[in-house]
Motif scaffolding. Structure first.
Motif, PDB file in Angstrom:
ATOM      1  N   ASP A  15       0.823  -1.216   0.000  1.00  8.80           N
ATOM      2  CA  ASP A  15       0.000   0.000   0.000  1.00  8.80           C
ATOM      3  C   ASP A  15       0.856   1.266   0.000  1.00  8.80           C
ATOM      4  O   ASP A  15       0.507   2.260  -0.650  1.00  8.80           O
ATOM      5  N   ALA A  16       1.959   1.237   0.741  1.00  8.45           N
ATOM      6  CA  ALA A  16       2.793   2.436   0.880  1.00  8.45           C
ATOM      7  C   ALA A  16       3.799   2.586  -0.256  1.00  8.45           C
ATOM      8  O   ALA A  16       4.249   3.687  -0.551  1.00  8.45           O
ATOM      9  N   GLY A  17       4.170   1.467  -0.875  1.00  8.65           N
ATOM     10  CA  GLY A  17       5.098   1.525  -2.003  1.00  8.65           C
ATOM     11  C   GLY A  17       6.564   1.466  -1.635  1.00  8.65           C
ATOM     12  O   GLY A  17       7.426   1.492  -2.510  1.00  8.65           O
ATOM     13  N   SER A  18       6.854   1.374  -0.339  1.00  7.90           N
ATOM     14  CA  SER A  18       8.252   1.249   0.087  1.00  7.90           C
ATOM     15  C   SER A  18       8.296   0.721   1.510  1.00  7.90           C
ATOM     16  O   SER A  18       7.323   0.850   2.272  1.00  7.90           O
ATOM     17  N   PHE A  19       9.457   0.161   1.883  1.00  3.67           N
ATOM     18  CA  PHE A  19       9.628  -0.330   3.239  1.00  3.67           C
ATOM     19  C   PHE A  19       9.677   0.831   4.228  1.00  3.67           C
ATOM     20  O   PHE A  19       9.168   0.722   5.346  1.00  3.67           O
ATOM     21  N   THR A  20      10.281   1.944   3.813  1.00  6.18           N
ATOM     22  CA  THR A  20      10.393   3.095   4.717  1.00  6.18           C
ATOM     23  C   THR A  20       9.026   3.661   5.059  1.00  6.18           C
ATOM     24  O   THR A  20       8.701   3.893   6.232  1.00  6.18           O
ATOM     25  N   ARG A  21       8.194   3.904   4.026  1.00 11.90           N
ATOM     26  CA  ARG A  21       6.858   4.452   4.289  1.00 11.90           C
ATOM     27  C   ARG A  21       5.977   3.453   5.023  1.00 11.90           C
ATOM     28  O   ARG A  21       5.134   3.841   5.839  1.00 11.90           O
ATOM     29  N   ALA A  22       6.163   2.166   4.745  1.00 11.37           N
ATOM     30  CA  ALA A  22       5.404   1.143   5.480  1.00 11.37           C
ATOM     31  C   ALA A  22       5.775   1.171   6.951  1.00 11.37           C
ATOM     32  O   ALA A  22       4.910   1.051   7.830  1.00 11.37           O
ATOM     33  N   GLY A  23       7.091   1.345   7.248  1.00 11.30           N
ATOM     34  CA  GLY A  23       7.527   1.426   8.642  1.00 11.30           C
ATOM     35  C   GLY A  23       6.927   2.623   9.344  1.00 11.30           C
ATOM     36  O   GLY A  23       6.511   2.533  10.509  1.00 11.30           O
ATOM     37  N   GLU A  24       6.872   3.776   8.639  1.00 12.16           N
ATOM     38  CA  GLU A  24       6.267   4.970   9.228  1.00 12.16           C
ATOM     39  C   GLU A  24       4.794   4.736   9.529  1.00 12.16           C
ATOM     40  O   GLU A  24       4.277   5.177  10.563  1.00 12.16           O
ATOM     41  N   ARG A  25       4.111   4.032   8.627  1.00 13.47           N
ATOM     42  CA  ARG A  25       2.685   3.762   8.824  1.00 13.47           C
ATOM     43  C   ARG A  25       2.461   2.823   9.999  1.00 13.47           C
ATOM     44  O   ARG A  25       1.497   2.970  10.759  1.00 13.47           O
ATOM     45  N   LEU A  26       3.367   1.847  10.159  1.00 14.12           N
ATOM     46  CA  LEU A  26       3.203   0.846  11.218  1.00 14.12           C
ATOM     47  C   LEU A  26       3.861   1.266  12.537  1.00 14.12           C
ATOM     48  O   LEU A  26       3.651   0.621  13.565  1.00 14.12           O
ATOM     49  N   GLY A  27       4.682   2.312  12.502  1.00 16.65           N
ATOM     50  CA  GLY A  27       5.355   2.763  13.714  1.00 16.65           C
ATOM     51  C   GLY A  27       6.548   1.914  14.088  1.00 16.65           C
ATOM     52  O   GLY A  27       6.909   1.827  15.279  1.00 16.65           O
ATOM     53  N   ILE A  28       7.190   1.293  13.089  1.00 10.37           N
ATOM     54  CA  ILE A  28       8.384   0.479  13.324  1.00 10.37           C
ATOM     55  C   ILE A  28       9.442   0.871  12.294  1.00 10.37           C
ATOM     56  O   ILE A  28       9.170   1.621  11.358  1.00 10.37           O
ATOM     57  N   SER A  29      10.652   0.350  12.447  1.00 12.36           N
ATOM     58  CA  SER A  29      11.728   0.706  11.525  1.00 12.36           C
ATOM     59  C   SER A  29      11.552  -0.013  10.189  1.00 12.36           C
ATOM     60  O   SER A  29      10.934  -1.084  10.114  1.00 12.36           O
ATOM     61  N   ASN A  30      12.141   0.568   9.131  1.00 11.92           N
ATOM     62  CA  ASN A  30      12.056  -0.091   7.826  1.00 11.92           C
ATOM     63  C   ASN A  30      12.812  -1.421   7.823  1.00 11.92           C
ATOM     64  O   ASN A  30      12.450  -2.355   7.100  1.00 11.92           O
ATOM     65  N   LYS A  31      13.855  -1.513   8.643  1.00 11.97           N
ATOM     66  CA  LYS A  31      14.594  -2.788   8.735  1.00 11.97           C
ATOM     67  C   LYS A  31      13.715  -3.883   9.324  1.00 11.97           C
ATOM     68  O   LYS A  31      13.772  -5.044   8.884  1.00 11.97           O
ATOM     69  N   LEU A  32      12.915  -3.530  10.336  1.00 13.57           N
ATOM     70  CA  LEU A  32      12.031  -4.528  10.929  1.00 13.57           C
ATOM     71  C   LEU A  32      10.935  -4.929   9.942  1.00 13.57           C
ATOM     72  O   LEU A  32      10.557  -6.105   9.873  1.00 13.57           O
ATOM     73  N   VAL A  33      10.431  -3.958   9.171  1.00 16.41           N
ATOM     74  CA  VAL A  33       9.443  -4.287   8.131  1.00 16.41           C
ATOM     75  C   VAL A  33      10.040  -5.288   7.151  1.00 16.41           C
ATOM     76  O   VAL A  33       9.415  -6.292   6.795  1.00 16.41           O
ATOM     77  N   SER A  34      11.264  -5.010   6.682  1.00 17.96           N
ATOM     78  CA  SER A  34      11.934  -5.901   5.744  1.00 17.96           C
ATOM     79  C   SER A  34      12.130  -7.290   6.342  1.00 17.96           C
ATOM     80  O   SER A  34      11.943  -8.317   5.671  1.00 17.96           O
ATOM     81  N   LYS A  35      12.487  -7.326   7.634  1.00 17.69           N
ATOM     82  CA  LYS A  35      12.679  -8.613   8.319  1.00 17.69           C
ATOM     83  C   LYS A  35      11.367  -9.393   8.379  1.00 17.69           C
ATOM     84  O   LYS A  35      11.346 -10.610   8.126  1.00 17.69           O
ATOM     85  N   TYR A  36      10.271  -8.714   8.697  1.00 14.71           N
ATOM     86  CA  TYR A  36       8.968  -9.381   8.764  1.00 14.71           C
ATOM     87  C   TYR A  36       8.563  -9.954   7.403  1.00 14.71           C
ATOM     88  O   TYR A  36       8.072 -11.089   7.305  1.00 14.71           O
ATOM     89  N   VAL A  37       8.746  -9.158   6.346  1.00 11.08           N
ATOM     90  CA  VAL A  37       8.352  -9.633   5.015  1.00 11.08           C
ATOM     91  C   VAL A  37       9.225 -10.810   4.589  1.00 11.08           C
ATOM     92  O   VAL A  37       8.722 -11.794   4.029  1.00 11.08           O
ATOM     93  N   ALA A  38      10.522 -10.725   4.839  1.00 11.66           N
ATOM     94  CA  ALA A  38      11.417 -11.821   4.484  1.00 11.66           C
ATOM     95  C   ALA A  38      11.047 -13.097   5.239  1.00 11.66           C
ATOM     96  O   ALA A  38      11.054 -14.204   4.676  1.00 11.66           O
ATOM     97  N   ALA A  39      10.700 -12.953   6.532  1.00 11.50           N
ATOM     98  CA  ALA A  39      10.300 -14.120   7.322  1.00 11.50           C
ATOM     99  C   ALA A  39       9.005 -14.713   6.774  1.00 11.50           C
ATOM    100  O   ALA A  39       8.850 -15.945   6.718  1.00 11.50           O
ATOM    101  N   LEU A  40       8.068 -13.858   6.363  1.00 12.84           N
ATOM    102  CA  LEU A  40       6.816 -14.348   5.792  1.00 12.84           C
ATOM    103  C   LEU A  40       7.083 -15.117   4.500  1.00 12.84           C
ATOM    104  O   LEU A  40       6.496 -16.186   4.273  1.00 12.84           O
TER     105      LEU A  40
END
Length: 303
Positions: A15-40
């Protein structure tokens, strides 16, 4: 990692188009977003996102997974909403799409007022004149004006408006004033492609619906863009009354054919059929129905 966290991160990235904007939307770091997606992706055994230095895109597996992922998140949010509704608080996120002109004039104000009353709800209001796919793009609600194509969506009328035939004094000084709807065929018509049939207009004449051709060379997919062209004297147009009421009142435009009635346009809220409507969505629909009519009747600020 909780699988729901991975699903939520994946959908946020899309929805956000990037890991950075997704992290801002979720209130977490972009690295953690990337880690979650990779784990999924590791849990599923497939690649869901193509990653390049410039852009992200869904893989075929990701496109298939996205629809199911949205359903899972919607179900989780509904469970949370039910629990909080019993406590009297509304929570969660609403994604809403509305036409640009209507959204700027009304939906933004209504949404702001709703958010003030319900601080536990996050709202993403997307203004666009295209018809979005609610299921594929993850929207909870679409606001639309006029006759809608047949679909499986549930429609609720939240108000009504009408379209006026208008032209500028400069245009009318150079062209004969139309006295009957059929006279429009002899004029330069600026057409709005958001209308069901931009090239024709229906008038109620002696109790019968009469379709009149609207010849013209310019068709635009924005009521405000049509308004600007008419203000510049480029032609005649049919425009929702709420868009041009102040222009008519202050003499920048003249309303034509006022004695010939046009069918009312329904302003509708559309959503996907579901067994359980989240309380936040029900509350927002009630807010729209209560708040829109007074706004439609109130004088609009100049623009």
């Amino acid at each position: 990692m909780d699988r729901i966290d991975g699903i939520r991160a994946f959908v946020a990235v899309v929805d956000a188009g990037s890991f950075t904007r997704a992290g801002e939307r979720l209130g977490i770091s972009n690295k953690l977003v990337s880690k979650y997606v990779a784990a999924l992706e590791g849990q599923q055994g497939v690649t869901l996102l193509n990653r390049t230095t410039r852009a992200l895109s869904l893989t075929p597996a990701g496109e298939r997974y996205l629809t199911a992922a949205r359903r899972v998140l919607a179900a989780v949010e509904e469970l949370d909403a039910q629990a909080h509704a019993e406590e009297g608080a509304l929570t969660g996120r609403l994604r809403i799409t509305a036409p640009v002109a209507f959204g700027e004039m009304f939906a933004t104000t209504l949404t702001r007022d709703f958010a003030r009353v319900h601080p536990g709800i996050d709202i993403d209001l997307n203004l666009s004149d295209r018809y979005v796919d609610l299921a594929a793009e993850g929207f909870d609600l679409a606001l639309r004006i006029g006759q809608l194509p047949d679909s499986s969506l549930i429609a609720r009328r939240i108000g009504q408006t009408e379209t006026w035939v208008v032209a500028s004094p400069a245009y009318l000084a150079a062209h004969p004033r139309p006295n009957r709807p059929e006279d429009l065929r002899d004029h330069v018509n600026i057409r709005d492609s958001n209308a069901q049939n931009p090239g024709r207009a229906v008038f109620l004449i002696e109790g019968k619906a009469v379709s009149v051709p609207l010849p013209g060379r310019i068709t635009v997919n924005s009521a405000q863009a049509v308004r600007r062209l008419v203000l510049e004297g480029e032609g005649v147009a049919l425009i929702p009354s709420f868009v041009v009421a102040r222009d008519v009142a202050e003499g920048r435009l003249e309303r034509l054919l006022p004695g010939f009635v046009r069918p009312q346009l329904d302003i509708q809220a559309l959503y996907l059929p579901r067994p359980f409507l989240p309380p936040r969505l029900t509350a927002y629909l009630d807010h729209l129905r209560m708040g829109l009519s007074p706004l439609l009747k109130a004088p609009r600020p100049d623009s």
